[in-house]
Scaffold this active site. Structure first.
Site, short mmCIF file in Angstrom:
data_model
loop_
_atom_site.label_atom_id
_atom_site.label_comp_id
_atom_site.label_asym_id
_atom_site.label_seq_id
_atom_site.Cartn_x
_atom_site.Cartn_y
_atom_site.Cartn_z
N GLY A 21 -6.50 36.57 -32.67
CA GLY A 21 -6.94 35.14 -32.09
C GLY A 21 -6.84 34.27 -33.32
CB VAL B 69 -12.87 33.56 -32.93
CG1 VAL B 69 -13.58 35.21 -32.32
CG2 VAL B 69 -13.25 32.61 -32.00
N GLY B 70 -12.22 34.46 -36.10
CA GLY B 70 -12.09 35.59 -36.75
C GLY B 70 -13.08 35.54 -37.98
CD GLU C 3 -1.72 38.00 -34.88
OE1 GLU C 3 -1.75 36.92 -35.32
OE2 GLU C 3 -1.74 38.44 -33.66
CB CYS D 277 0.45 34.73 -33.06
SG CYS D 277 0.94 36.41 -33.07
#
Length: 484
Positions: free
Chosen positions: A196, A200-201, A218, A253
Site C-alpha cells: 500500500g 499506512v506502512g 511494498e 505501484c
C-alpha cells in the site's frame, strides 16, 4: 456493487487462535499438505475465472484481458512453479565447514516462521493477495488475509471462495476498515506483509515493532522514466510509456509516474506522445469496456481531478473525464516544474507529467535527490548512461527500454528500497520471506577426546593451541619451527 460484510472482533480473535493452534499442531508442516493447498489455489482461480472477472466490474471496471494477464494468469503460473520447486526450496542444506567440524553435521534448516498476516491492496486485489499467500503456503505458514474494503466486489468474492478451496483451519479472510485493521495489528504475528502507501506502512511498521515482528513492505512511490533522446526511438518510447500509464487507469505501484527528458527533445517527444495516443485510441478511454478501466472510488477520482485542476503543466493529450463512470482519459502534461501538484506524491492514476531537464546528467541528479522509487525506468541504448544509472541511483528495480514488463519475470525479486519498502516477493523470494534459517549441529559424544582442550585447567600449551585453532594467532611456519 455488493455490500461488504465486515468481520467482528470476536471473529478476528477466533481466526487468530485457530490458526495458532493449527500451526502448533504441525498441520502445515508436511510438504504434501502444502502442495495440496497450492494446487487448490490453482483450482480456485481457474474454476472461478468468469466470476473473478465480473467481480471487478463495480470496483475498478478492469477489462477482462487485464484481469487474465495481470491478476489471475501470473498467480496460476507461479503457484504451479511453487509446487514443482518446493522440495528443492525446503531441503535442508549441509554447509561447507572446516574439516574438523564436518563430523558435527552442520546444517541449515528451513522452517516456517509461524502464523502470518497479509494486508493486501485494492489495485491488484487478486495478484497482490495471492502472491504473498502462495509464499506463505509454500513455507508452511497459516495466514490471515486482510482484504481491501475499497474494492468490495473482489473482497466479497474472495471471502466466499477461499473457505471452499483452502483449509479453513489454516487460512482465513478478514474484511473490514480501520477498526478491524487496528485490532489485527494489536495481535502478535510471526510475520506481516503489507502492500500500500507509505502513510499506512509506517503505522504497520510501528505496530509490528511492539512485538518485534518482521515485516515486508511494498509501498510504491514516484517511479520516474528517464529518456535519453540521443539513442532512443521516441515513437516506440512514447507508445510504451503511454501504454504503461493506461493499464489499470494508472493505478499500479510500478506505473511510470513522471518523465524526465532533456528540454531540447521535449517537443519531439510530445509529438510522439500524440501519435501514440491516436494509435492506442485513448479517446475511447471514457467509454471503453474492454481496454480501459475506472478509478476505484469517488474519493480517488476527486483526488485526481484536484491534481488536474491545480497543475500548472500544459495538457497535450487527454484531459477528458466522466464523473459518473469514474473515468479519466490518460492525460499527459508538458513543462511541469518542481513543486507542481503532480510531483508532490505518487499520482496513482492516468496522469503523466513531463519534466524537462538540461540533460541526462541533470536527470540522474534529480532522481538521486528524491525518495527512492519502487522502480526506475530508463530508455537509453548508451552503455555509459546505463552504467551511471546502475552506479549512481537507488531504486527497488532498474529497468531499461520498457515499462511494467519486469513484473512478469518470475525469477526476479520484487522489492523496494528505503521509502518504497523492503523485503522481497516472487516465487522463492516470497517463500524465503516466510521462512527462517535455523542453524543446527549434531556433535557425537564419541568426539569427546577432540574437545578435551576446551576444558580447564588451561596450560600455556593448551592456550597456545586454542589461540592458533581459533585464528587469533598465526600458526608458526615450518621455517620458524625448524629454527626454534
Amino acid at each position: 456493487m455488493p455490500e461488504l460484510k465486515y468481520n467482528s472482533a470476536a471473529e478476528i480473535d477466533d481466526a487468530y487462535e485457530t490458526l495458532q493452534a493449527t500451526f502448533r499442531a504441525g498441520t502445515t508442516r508436511p510438504l504434501s499438505w502444502r502442495k495440496h493447498q497450492l494446487n487448490q489455489v490453482v483450482l480456485l482461480l481457474r474454476e472461478n475465472l468468469d466470476a473473478i472477472v465480473q467481480s471487478f466490474a463495480g470496483d475498478l471496471g478492469k477489462p477482462r484481458v487485464e484481469v487474465i494477464t495481470g491478476e489471475v494468469g501470473p498467480i496460476v503460473r507461479r503457484t504451479i512453479q511453487s509446487v514443482a520447486l518446493l522440495d528443492e526450496w525446503a531441503s535442508d542444506e549441509r554447509v561447507a565447514a572446516p574439516d574438523w567440524q564436518q563430523s558435527w553435521s552442520p546444517t541449515v534448516l528451513k522452517r516456517p516462521k509461524g502464523v502470518v498476516l497479509v494486508i493486501s491492496p485494492w489495485n491488484f486485489p487478486v495478484f497482490l493477495t495471492f502472491q504473498p499467500l502462495i509464499g506463505a503456503i509454500a513455507a508452511g505458514c497459516p495466514a490471515v488475509l486482510k482484504l481491501s474494503e475499497i474494492g468490495p466486489g473482489v473482497s466479497t468474492l474472495l471471502a466466499d471462495l477461499l473457505p471452499k478451496y483452502l483449509d479453513r483451519s489454516a487460512y482465513r479472510v478478514i474484511n473490514g476498515g480501520v477498526p478491524e485493521v487496528t485490532h489485527l495489528l494489536r495481535l502478535k504475528w510471526d510475520h506481516i506483509t503489507y502492500t500500500g502507501n507509505g502513510t499506512v506502512g509506517r503505522i504497520v511498521a510501528k505496530a509490528a515493532a511492539e512485538h518485534l515482528t518482521p515485516i515486508t513492505l511494498e509501498l510504491g512511490g514516484k517511479s520516474p522514466v528517464l529518456i535519453d533522446p540521443n539513442t532512443t526511438n521516441l515513437k516506440i518510447v512514447a507508445k510504451r510509456v503511454l501504454w504503461g500509464k493506461s493499464r489499470n487507469a494508472g493505478q499500479i505501484c510500478v506505473a511510470p509516474d513522471y518523465v524526465l527528458i532533456p528540454r531540447a527533445a521535449q517537443d519531439a517527444f510530445v509529438e510522439a506522445i500524440k501519435e501514440a495516443a491516436a494509435e492506442l485510441r485513448l479517446d475511447d478511454a471514457l467509454a471503453s469496456t474492454d481496454s480501459y478501466g475506472s478509478i476505484v472510488s469517488e474519493g480517488h477520482y476527486r483526488r485526481l481531478r484536484n491534481l488536474m485542476t491545480t497543475s500548472s503543466g500544459t495538457i497535450v493529450v487527454g484531459g477528458n473525464t466522466n464523473e459518473e463512470r469514474r473515468r479519466i482519459a490518460p492525460t499527459v502534461y508538458r513543462d511541469v516544474k518542481e513543486g507542481d501538484s503532480l510531483l508532490e506524491g505518487e499520482i496513482f492514476g492516468p496522469l503523466l507529467p513531463i519534466v524537462p531537464v538540461d540533460d541526462v546528467r541533470q536527470a540522474i541528479e534529480y532522481i538521486d535527490a528524491h525518495p527512492r522509487p519502487l522502480v526506475l525506468y530508463a530508455f537509453t541504448e548508451d552503455p555509459e548512461v546505463k552504467q551511471a544509472l546502475r552506479d549512481e541511483t537507488r531504486s527497488g528495480g532498474l529497468h531499461f527500454n520498457d515499462v511494467l514488463s519486469q513484473a512478469g519475470v518470475d525469477q526476479l525479486p520484487f522489492a523496494g528500497v528505503g521509502e518504497s519498502g523492503y523485503g522481497n516477493l516472487t516465487l522463492k523470494y516470497t517463500y524465503d520471506e516466510f521462512t527462517y534459517l535455523r542453524g543446527s549441529v549434531d556433535i557425537p559424544l564419541t568426539l569427546e577426546p577432540n574437545l578435551s582442550t576446551r576444558y580447564p585447567p588451561y596450560t600455556p600449551a593448551v592456550i597456545e593451541a586454542l589461540a592458533i585453532k581459533s585464528g587469533a594467532v598465526q600458526a608458526p611456519t615450518a621455517a620458524a619451527t625448524a629454527s626454534a
